[in-house]
Motif scaffolding. Structure first.
Motif, PDB file in Angstrom:
ATOM      1  N   PHE A 102       0.848  -1.188   0.000  1.00 41.04           N
ATOM      2  CA  PHE A 102       0.000   0.000   0.000  1.00 41.04           C
ATOM      3  C   PHE A 102       0.888   1.244   0.000  1.00 41.04           C
ATOM      4  N   THR A 103       0.335   2.340  -0.456  1.00 39.42           N
ATOM      5  CA  THR A 103       1.072   3.593  -0.383  1.00 39.42           C
ATOM      6  C   THR A 103       0.089   4.743  -0.177  1.00 39.42           C
ATOM      7  N   TRP A 104       0.606   5.884   0.271  1.00 39.72           N
ATOM      8  CA  TRP A 104      -0.197   7.090   0.407  1.00 39.72           C
ATOM      9  C   TRP A 104      -0.208   7.856  -0.899  1.00 39.72           C
ATOM     10  N   VAL A 105      -1.363   8.363  -1.272  1.00 42.81           N
ATOM     11  CA  VAL A 105      -1.477   9.197  -2.465  1.00 42.81           C
ATOM     12  C   VAL A 105      -2.237  10.466  -2.064  1.00 42.81           C
ATOM     13  N   LEU A 106      -1.713  11.601  -2.474  1.00 41.90           N
ATOM     14  CA  LEU A 106      -2.359  12.879  -2.194  1.00 41.90           C
ATOM     15  C   LEU A 106      -3.519  13.044  -3.176  1.00 41.90           C
ATOM     16  N   SER A 107      -4.736  13.279  -2.668  1.00 42.93           N
ATOM     17  CA  SER A 107      -5.857  13.431  -3.605  1.00 42.93           C
ATOM     18  C   SER A 107      -6.249  14.893  -3.799  1.00 42.93           C
ATOM     19  N   ARG A 108      -6.209  15.702  -2.727  1.00 44.16           N
ATOM     20  CA  ARG A 108      -6.500  17.133  -2.881  1.00 44.16           C
ATOM     21  C   ARG A 108      -5.626  17.938  -1.931  1.00 44.16           C
ATOM     22  N   LEU A 109      -5.328  19.149  -2.356  1.00 49.16           N
ATOM     23  CA  LEU A 109      -4.478  20.020  -1.545  1.00 49.16           C
ATOM     24  C   LEU A 109      -4.940  21.463  -1.708  1.00 49.16           C
ATOM     25  N   ALA A 110      -5.007  22.196  -0.592  1.00 50.62           N
ATOM     26  CA  ALA A 110      -5.220  23.647  -0.649  1.00 50.62           C
ATOM     27  C   ALA A 110      -4.117  24.280   0.183  1.00 50.62           C
ATOM     28  N   VAL A 111      -3.481  25.291  -0.381  1.00 45.34           N
ATOM     29  CA  VAL A 111      -2.395  25.980   0.326  1.00 45.34           C
ATOM     30  C   VAL A 111      -2.596  27.474   0.160  1.00 45.34           C
ATOM     31  N   GLU A 112      -2.497  28.208   1.257  1.00 41.17           N
ATOM     32  CA  GLU A 112      -2.454  29.667   1.163  1.00 41.17           C
ATOM     33  C   GLU A 112      -1.069  30.110   1.602  1.00 41.17           C
ATOM     34  N   MET A 165      -5.313   5.918   0.546  1.00 39.64           N
ATOM     35  CA  MET A 165      -4.367   4.813   0.581  1.00 39.64           C
ATOM     36  C   MET A 165      -4.602   3.995  -0.688  1.00 39.64           C
ATOM     37  N   LEU A 166      -3.523   3.681  -1.398  1.00 39.71           N
ATOM     38  CA  LEU A 166      -3.644   3.002  -2.689  1.00 39.71           C
ATOM     39  C   LEU A 166      -2.951   1.644  -2.617  1.00 39.71           C
ATOM     40  N   MET A 197      -0.761  -0.696  -4.431  1.00 37.59           N
ATOM     41  CA  MET A 197       0.162  -0.465  -5.551  1.00 37.59           C
ATOM     42  C   MET A 197       0.009  -1.513  -6.643  1.00 37.59           C
ATOM     43  N   GLU A 198      -0.503  -2.702  -6.294  1.00 34.57           N
ATOM     44  CA  GLU A 198      -0.654  -3.745  -7.316  1.00 34.57           C
ATOM     45  C   GLU A 198      -1.942  -3.557  -8.124  1.00 34.57           C
ATOM     46  N   THR A 199      -3.051  -3.354  -7.428  1.00 36.33           N
ATOM     47  CA  THR A 199      -4.321  -3.195  -8.151  1.00 36.33           C
ATOM     48  C   THR A 199      -4.564  -1.746  -8.559  1.00 36.33           C
ATOM     49  N   ARG A 200      -3.780  -0.776  -7.989  1.00 37.14           N
ATOM     50  CA  ARG A 200      -3.963   0.670  -8.196  1.00 37.14           C
ATOM     51  C   ARG A 200      -5.361   1.100  -7.746  1.00 37.14           C
ATOM     52  N   GLN A 201      -5.971   0.376  -6.803  1.00 39.44           N
ATOM     53  CA  GLN A 201      -7.282   0.735  -6.268  1.00 39.44           C
ATOM     54  C   GLN A 201      -7.118   1.345  -4.881  1.00 39.44           C
ATOM     55  N   VAL A 202      -8.086   2.181  -4.498  1.00 33.81           N
ATOM     56  CA  VAL A 202      -8.104   2.798  -3.169  1.00 33.81           C
ATOM     57  C   VAL A 202      -8.409   1.720  -2.119  1.00 33.81           C
ATOM     58  N   VAL A 203      -7.704   1.809  -0.989  1.00 35.65           N
ATOM     59  CA  VAL A 203      -7.860   0.838   0.095  1.00 35.65           C
ATOM     60  C   VAL A 203      -8.729   1.465   1.198  1.00 35.65           C
ATOM     61  N   ASP A 204      -9.585   0.683   1.824  1.00 38.07           N
ATOM     62  CA  ASP A 204     -10.429   1.162   2.925  1.00 38.07           C
ATOM     63  C   ASP A 204      -9.552   1.585   4.098  1.00 38.07           C
ATOM     64  N   MET A 205      -9.655   2.860   4.472  1.00 34.12           N
ATOM     65  CA  MET A 205      -8.805   3.441   5.512  1.00 34.12           C
ATOM     66  C   MET A 205      -9.072   2.845   6.899  1.00 34.12           C
ATOM     67  N   ASN A 206     -10.209   2.165   7.065  1.00 34.29           N
ATOM     68  CA  ASN A 206     -10.499   1.562   8.369  1.00 34.29           C
ATOM     69  C   ASN A 206      -9.451   0.528   8.777  1.00 34.29           C
ATOM     70  N   ASP A 257      10.661  13.180 -13.220  1.00 33.52           N
ATOM     71  CA  ASP A 257       9.275  13.502 -12.857  1.00 33.52           C
ATOM     72  C   ASP A 257       8.664  12.459 -11.925  1.00 33.52           C
ATOM     73  N   ILE A 258       9.231  11.249 -11.915  1.00 31.15           N
ATOM     74  CA  ILE A 258       8.550  10.145 -11.219  1.00 31.15           C
ATOM     75  C   ILE A 258       9.140   9.914  -9.832  1.00 31.15           C
ATOM     76  N   ASP A 259       8.289   9.444  -8.916  1.00 29.37           N
ATOM     77  CA  ASP A 259       8.742   9.236  -7.548  1.00 29.37           C
ATOM     78  C   ASP A 259       8.654   7.763  -7.169  1.00 29.37           C
ATOM     79  N   PHE A 260       8.739   7.497  -5.883  1.00 31.74           N
ATOM     80  CA  PHE A 260       8.768   6.106  -5.402  1.00 31.74           C
ATOM     81  C   PHE A 260       7.497   5.339  -5.776  1.00 31.74           C
ATOM     82  N   ASN A 261       6.393   6.065  -6.051  1.00 32.45           N
ATOM     83  CA  ASN A 261       5.159   5.415  -6.489  1.00 32.45           C
ATOM     84  C   ASN A 261       5.172   5.104  -7.982  1.00 32.45           C
TER      85      ASN A 261
END
Lengths: 240, 240
Positions: free
Chosen positions: A54-64, A111-112, A114-123, A163-167
């Motif tokens: 599994f890995t963390w993926v950023l889905s949305r970000l707001a920065v001021e 949470m993603l 990495m094999e199926t590229r699907q979102v994992v239930d955070m519970n 351009d590419i990272d550990f993911n």
């Protein structure tokens, strides 16, 4: 319940732009770095997740960003997680320098697998997460949900190694670089405060071709970045 | 006379590539960062020079990388200045991780007048420099003097905001990213040691168009990067 954690850094020469102040992209890099380090120290970092693919993926970000600290200035970054549900968790940031609050941020992560590229239930992380939650509201409103734009300007470029990272997908900061690279230099130079909202929709991989579309409406710049006809990322940048 | 200085870092998530090891570009970034910090602490950093409109410019660099430390690994970087003349000074690097020496480097710097864009006589800093000199040889041979190539592949791209640094020219690390972006991913993945020699000849500014020419001869990759017909940078990358 936990308390706010604070991390200290010094703005390095490689963080500053031509004005000798930290670039917006490097300030966001510090925030994302703090997110990684804090999750790591609390037992739910990418390193702990990688055992389960599994890995963390950023889905949305707001920065001021109110001001950009100068080279060799010390910054403190407060961070805290204050919400999570099955699909995403919220991590907040407040960056302080000698001149007061420099920037605040609101990030949503999923949470993603990495094999199926699907979102994992955070519970799955419920216990460790509940111990990490902080009873403190977010410092800014949640990232806007951005709709597709009709760009007035477009160009394309390939996804490259840097351009590419550990993911193995295009790194968040590269999208942020692309956004600021397509805004007039004068707006960055005369920054009196800005807000960036960004939605990450799909991944771009090595070998894909990115298409960057943009549209300016007075002091607001909008972007759609796509690959092979699929929208990857939308952003909205407003200069005060 | 002075002694070798050592700086400690931890490899951060944003430093690693898809293999979860620090990229060559991030290892070189750590070295250049150490150069800036050590010069700053010894009283001849860019901040001290800027009062006189002078700045440091990297003219040549040779780096050998034996292994790339992993995410969250601690590294120690030894650095020392062991030579200087009217035109340039030599700063050396030795990066150590838990697995031994990871990388060594030899950098040549000159001092530039930011207004005239001319090289400044280094004897101006003679006193401060003599106190900073270390009686220890360089760990590797000096950077090769590279001749112009006849490229077999070329492409162009504009200089953008994220390419430029406090000197208002294209940052060194951007050239290094360009080099590694144009080498097959498998060579980076299977790295058993590599040596990079790079010569910086002229500056590229915001708005210029970069032309990247390359040529591969077995395990050696050669690059010329130019703008508006003027050679800016030449590099030679050898995989062992």
């Amino acid at each position: 319940m936990a308390t706010i954690s604070t991390y200290n850094y010094t703005i390095q020469p490689q963080d500053v732009d031509f004005s000798l102040r930290a670039s917006a992209s490097s300030l966001i890099s510090y925030m994302l770095n703090v997110a990684g380090t804090d999750a790591h120290l609390k037992g739910f970092g990418v390193d702990a997740l990688q055992g389960q693919s599994f890995t963390w993926v950023l889905s949305r970000l707001a920065v001021e960003i109110y001001h950009q600290p100068k080279q060799y200035e010390d910054i403190d970054i407060d961070t805290w997680v204050n919400d999570f549900n099955r699909l995403s968790s919220t991590r907040n940031f407040r960056m302080r320098s000698v001149d007061g609050v420099a920037a605040i941020g609101f990030s949503q992560w999923c949470m993603l697998n990495m094999e199926t590229r699907q979102v994992v239930d955070m519970n799955l992380l419920k216990d460790v997460y509940e111990r990490a939650m902080v009873d403190e509201p977010s410092p800014i409103s949640a990232p806007a949900r951005l709709r597709e734009i009709e760009p007035t300007t477009t160009y394309s470029r390939p996804v490259r190694y840097s351009d590419i990272d550990f993911n193995r997908h295009v790194n968040t900061l590269r999208y942020i670089d692309i956004i600021f690279d397509n805004v007039p230099l004068e707006l960055i130079e005369k920054n009196n405060g800005m807000r960036l909202d960004i939605n990450f929709i799909a991944e771009a991989r090595y070998g894909d071709t990115l298409t960057i579309g943009s549209l300016a409406e007075q002091n607001v710049w909008k972007f759609d970045i796509s690959a092979e006809g699929k929208r990857l990322c939308s952003a909205r940048l407003e200069f005060k």
